[in-house]
Design an enzyme around this catalytic site. Structure first.
Site, PDB file in Angstrom:
ATOM      1  N   HIS A   1       2.996  -1.257   8.847  1.00  0.00           N
ATOM      2  CA  HIS A   1       3.178  -2.619   9.374  1.00  0.00           C
ATOM      3  C   HIS A   1       3.553  -3.566   8.260  1.00  0.00           C
ATOM      4  O   HIS A   1       3.083  -3.453   7.128  1.00  0.00           O
ATOM      5  CB  HIS A   1       1.934  -3.106  10.131  1.00  0.00           C
ATOM      6  CG  HIS A   1       0.690  -3.191   9.292  1.00  0.00           C
ATOM      7  ND1 HIS A   1       0.411  -4.258   8.478  1.00  0.00           N
ATOM      8  CD2 HIS A   1      -0.343  -2.338   9.147  1.00  0.00           C
ATOM      9  CE1 HIS A   1      -0.739  -4.062   7.879  1.00  0.00           C
ATOM     10  NE2 HIS A   1      -1.221  -2.890   8.252  1.00  0.00           N
TER      11      HIS A   1
ATOM     12  N   ASP B   1      -6.375  -5.107  10.507  1.00  0.00           N
ATOM     13  CA  ASP B   1      -7.347  -4.240  11.199  1.00  0.00           C
ATOM     14  C   ASP B   1      -7.101  -4.251  12.709  1.00  0.00           C
ATOM     15  O   ASP B   1      -7.250  -3.235  13.390  1.00  0.00           O
ATOM     16  CB  ASP B   1      -8.782  -4.723  10.938  1.00  0.00           C
ATOM     17  CG  ASP B   1      -9.047  -4.899   9.456  1.00  0.00           C
ATOM     18  OD1 ASP B   1      -8.395  -4.205   8.667  1.00  0.00           O
ATOM     19  OD2 ASP B   1      -9.883  -5.744   9.099  1.00  0.00           O
TER      20      ASP B   1
ATOM     21  N   GLU C   1       0.831  -1.206   0.000  1.00  0.00           N
ATOM     22  CA  GLU C   1       0.000   0.000   0.000  1.00  0.00           C
ATOM     23  C   GLU C   1       0.867   1.257   0.000  1.00  0.00           C
ATOM     24  O   GLU C   1       0.591   2.216  -0.741  1.00  0.00           O
ATOM     25  CB  GLU C   1      -0.919  -0.022   1.234  1.00  0.00           C
ATOM     26  CG  GLU C   1      -1.936  -1.155   1.160  1.00  0.00           C
ATOM     27  CD  GLU C   1      -2.459  -1.638   2.510  1.00  0.00           C
ATOM     28  OE1 GLU C   1      -3.202  -2.631   2.513  1.00  0.00           O
ATOM     29  OE2 GLU C   1      -2.127  -1.041   3.560  1.00  0.00           O
TER      30      GLU C   1
HETATM   31  P1  AMP Z   1      -2.407  -6.661   5.903  1.00  0.00           P
HETATM   32  O1  AMP Z   1      -1.134  -6.719   5.120  1.00  0.00           O
HETATM   33  O2  AMP Z   1      -3.003  -5.309   6.039  1.00  0.00           O
HETATM   34  O3  AMP Z   1      -3.389  -7.731   5.597  1.00  0.00           O
HETATM   35  O4  AMP Z   1      -1.956  -7.011   7.401  1.00  0.00           O
HETATM   36  C1  AMP Z   1      -1.281  -8.153   7.638  1.00  0.00           C
HETATM   37  C2  AMP Z   1      -0.306  -7.875   8.756  1.00  0.00           C
HETATM   38  O5  AMP Z   1      -0.544  -8.886   9.730  1.00  0.00           O
HETATM   39  C3  AMP Z   1       1.147  -8.032   8.342  1.00  0.00           C
HETATM   40  O6  AMP Z   1       1.695  -6.786   7.990  1.00  0.00           O
HETATM   41  C4  AMP Z   1       1.802  -8.601   9.586  1.00  0.00           C
HETATM   42  O7  AMP Z   1       2.306  -7.525  10.365  1.00  0.00           O
HETATM   43  C5  AMP Z   1       0.649  -9.264  10.343  1.00  0.00           C
HETATM   44  N1  AMP Z   1       0.729 -10.725  10.289  1.00  0.00           N
HETATM   45  C6  AMP Z   1       0.489 -11.503   9.213  1.00  0.00           C
HETATM   46  N2  AMP Z   1       0.671 -12.801   9.503  1.00  0.00           N
HETATM   47  C7  AMP Z   1       1.003 -12.857  10.811  1.00  0.00           C
HETATM   48  C8  AMP Z   1       1.336 -13.923  11.716  1.00  0.00           C
HETATM   49  N3  AMP Z   1       1.358 -15.205  11.304  1.00  0.00           N
HETATM   50  N4  AMP Z   1       1.637 -13.609  13.016  1.00  0.00           N
HETATM   51  C9  AMP Z   1       1.618 -12.310  13.413  1.00  0.00           C
HETATM   52  N5  AMP Z   1       1.336 -11.274  12.590  1.00  0.00           N
HETATM   53  C10 AMP Z   1       1.036 -11.531  11.318  1.00  0.00           C
HETATM   54  C1  GLC Z   2     -11.900  -6.201   3.479  1.00  0.00           C
HETATM   55  C2  GLC Z   2     -12.840  -7.298   3.021  1.00  0.00           C
HETATM   56  C3  GLC Z   2     -13.540  -7.965   4.189  1.00  0.00           C
HETATM   57  C4  GLC Z   2     -12.532  -8.396   5.231  1.00  0.00           C
HETATM   58  C5  GLC Z   2     -11.597  -7.263   5.584  1.00  0.00           C
HETATM   59  C6  GLC Z   2     -10.491  -7.746   6.502  1.00  0.00           C
HETATM   60  O1  GLC Z   2     -12.632  -5.161   4.033  1.00  0.00           O
HETATM   61  O2  GLC Z   2     -13.824  -6.768   2.156  1.00  0.00           O
HETATM   62  O3  GLC Z   2     -14.278  -9.058   3.732  1.00  0.00           O
HETATM   63  O4  GLC Z   2     -13.199  -8.827   6.396  1.00  0.00           O
HETATM   64  O5  GLC Z   2     -11.011  -6.712   4.435  1.00  0.00           O
HETATM   65  O6  GLC Z   2      -9.552  -6.761   6.705  1.00  0.00           O
END
Ligand code: AMP
Ligand code: GLC
Length: 454
Positions: free
Chosen positions: A341, A439, A294
């Site tokens: 993150h 989230d 992102e």
């Molecule tokens: P996103 O990239 O917004 O879906 O957020 C995912 C975030 O969750 C990553 O940037 C990691 O910091 C965290 N994450 C993903 N997998 C793990 C895991 N197995 N254990 C702890 N944190 C995790």
């Molecule tokens: C997005 C997806 C939703 C999911 C969420 C998780 O908003 O549309 O289904 O629960 O991401 O971060």
């Protein structure tokens, strides 16, 4: 102090102070997540029935939306091959019907708003007001008990009620989440990382439909809040973004007039025009949250292609490139807090200073590990159970690079008048599921910071 000691002290401080946080307004996306854990034999059989060649074509290049089964399976394979998350709108009714019959293993709260409402209100006991585009009975049942409210207007008067007391009978907005573990094999592909593909069979959230209660009574709703988190703008396109973005601008003006800090939870937004519109609005936000993909997509929009490239070439992500990207964005937009993150560590760049910023990140990392481990966090005591998950070893090199470049100590450095805060995270080896961890991180860190402010 070791990182373990810092973790434990941050948790105690946040637990002791989280009760101080008043209402948090959460808008705009809430849905139902129908989670299916993929089975490779079943998946291969279904792909063969549809036609392997055509499906494989879409696993090379993701379609824009899903109008056929080839698109659906192509999208799933695209994610598996790369270990990357993706989300597409499902336009076709017959594909929606197919997905429904294929079924799910679990129904869960979905959408950034829904997930954050259950965590903040249902687990941390922080009062929240949530925007729920459609309140079906099923959607309402997925809300936890606790101080979680939605606005209800009766005879022109606004009341805040728990979603179950709204007694709505509106549509179900279902997102089908296809989860796979690291090493998942299908045909010749093997997933390098656990992740998920999402097909949204939902006409409301992808268009950022905003309820009449929020159009007509926003000023009053905002008066009940001390903080706000905005999310759910990621699926907008060049064709439909103008109206919701104008509504958002109006909402931000009201929140700014009331001095309510607002966090933007940025999710991967494919449309460049929408990304540009969001960068233009960033100065009206207090805070914004990103992962590496992102942040790189934003660097492209502001003409920093070289930084964007650097963000995507190293594993773990080069923290100096991240810091440079955050500095550019802070200077350009005036946003006061940028939270980054990635797998293994978090950074925050803030226009203000204090250890509480780092401590809030530590609390968020514990909450994320608890979420990865358990799938759902039921109480704040579940969060402390994640203390036993080890601190990520690979973050040592990241920390060393920051110490050398910025003279960082105990995760804090001064960089060009900003504070840079760093924490190594705890990584759960075999997470129960991956959806909603981002989230959990962003809302815990933002609200945790306001709980700890001196
Ligand atoms: P996103 O990239 O917004 O879906 O957020 C995912 C975030 O969750 C990553 O940037 C990691 O910091 C965290 N994450 C993903 N997998 C793990 C895991 N197995 N254990 C702890 N944190 C995790
Ligand atoms: C997005 C997806 C939703 C999911 C969420 C998780 O908003 O549309 O289904 O629960 O991401 O971060």
């Amino acid at each position: 102090m070791s990182w373990d000691a810092l973790y434990s002290s941050a948790f105690d401080k946040v637990r002791g102070n989280i009760g101080k946080v008043g209402g948090v307004l959460l808008a705009y996306n809430t849905n139902i997540d129908a989670v299916k854990y993929l089975d490779s034999k079943d998946l291969e059989r279904r792909v063969r029935n549809v036609g392997e060649d055509e499906v494989l074509r879409y696993s090379d290049e993701l379609p824009e939306k899903i109008t056929s089964l080839e698109h659906l399976f192509g999208g799933i394979l695209w994610s598996v091959r790369r270990g990357k998350a993706a989300e597409l709108f499902v336009e076709s009714c017959s594909v929606r019907f197919y997905m429904k019959r294929w079924g799910w293993d679990e129904l869960r709260m979905g959408g950034q708003v829904g997930i954050m409402a259950n965590l903040l209100g249902g687990v941390y006991n922080v009062p929240v007001i949530a925007h729920v585009p459609q309140l079906s009975r099923l959607q309402a049942e997925l809300f936890k008990d606790g101080p979680i409210y939605v606005p209800k207007v009766e005879n022109g008067k606004l009341r805040l009620v728990h979603p179950r007391d709204f007694a709505g009978d509106e549509e179900n907005c279902i997102h089908y989440i296809y989860e796979f573990p690291r090493g998942f094999r299908v045909f010749d592909f093997e997933a390098p990382r656990e992740n998920r593909f999402i097909g949204s069979a939902d006409d409301y959230n992808p268009n950022v439909y905003i309820r009449p209660e929020f159009h007509e009574h926003f000023e009053e709703i905002a008066s009940e809040s001390e903080l706000a988190v905005i999310s759910g703008l990621q699926a907008l396109t060049g064709e439909n973004y103008r109206e919701p973005v104008e509504t958002l601008r109006g909402h931000l003006e009201i929140l700014n007039d009331k001095d309510i800090p607002v966090h933007l939870e940025f999710a991967f937004t494919t449309d460049r025009t929408v990304r540009e519109a969001l960068v233009d609005l960033l100065g009206k936000f207090w805070s914004v949250g990103f992962n590496e993909v992102e942040l790189a997509s934003i660097m492209e929009v502001v003409g920093e292609d070289e930084i964007a490239r650097k963000l995507l070439t190293h594993d773990p992500v080069d923290p100096v490139a991240v810091t440079e990207a955050m500095l550019k964005l802070a200077e350009k937009t005036g946003v006061r807090r940028i939270h980054f993150h990635t797998y293994g560590y978090y950074l925050a760049l803030t226009a203000y200073k204090g250890e509480f910023i780092r401590d809030a990140l530590l609390f968020a990392a514990l909450a994320a590990a608890a979420k990865a481990k358990l799938g759902d966090v039921h109480s704040i005591d579940d969060v402390v159970k994640a203390m036993e998950v080890p601190v990520n070893e690979r973050a040592k090199a990241v920390e060393a690079a920051l110490e050398e470049r910025y003279g960082m100590e105990k995760g804090i450095a001064d960089v060009d008048g900003y504070q840079l805060s760093f924490v190594p995270t705890k990584i759960v080896e075999r997470p129960k599921s991956t959806v909603g961890i981002g989230d959990t991180i962003s809302s815990s860190a933002f609200v945790g910071e306001f709980a700890l402010r001196p």
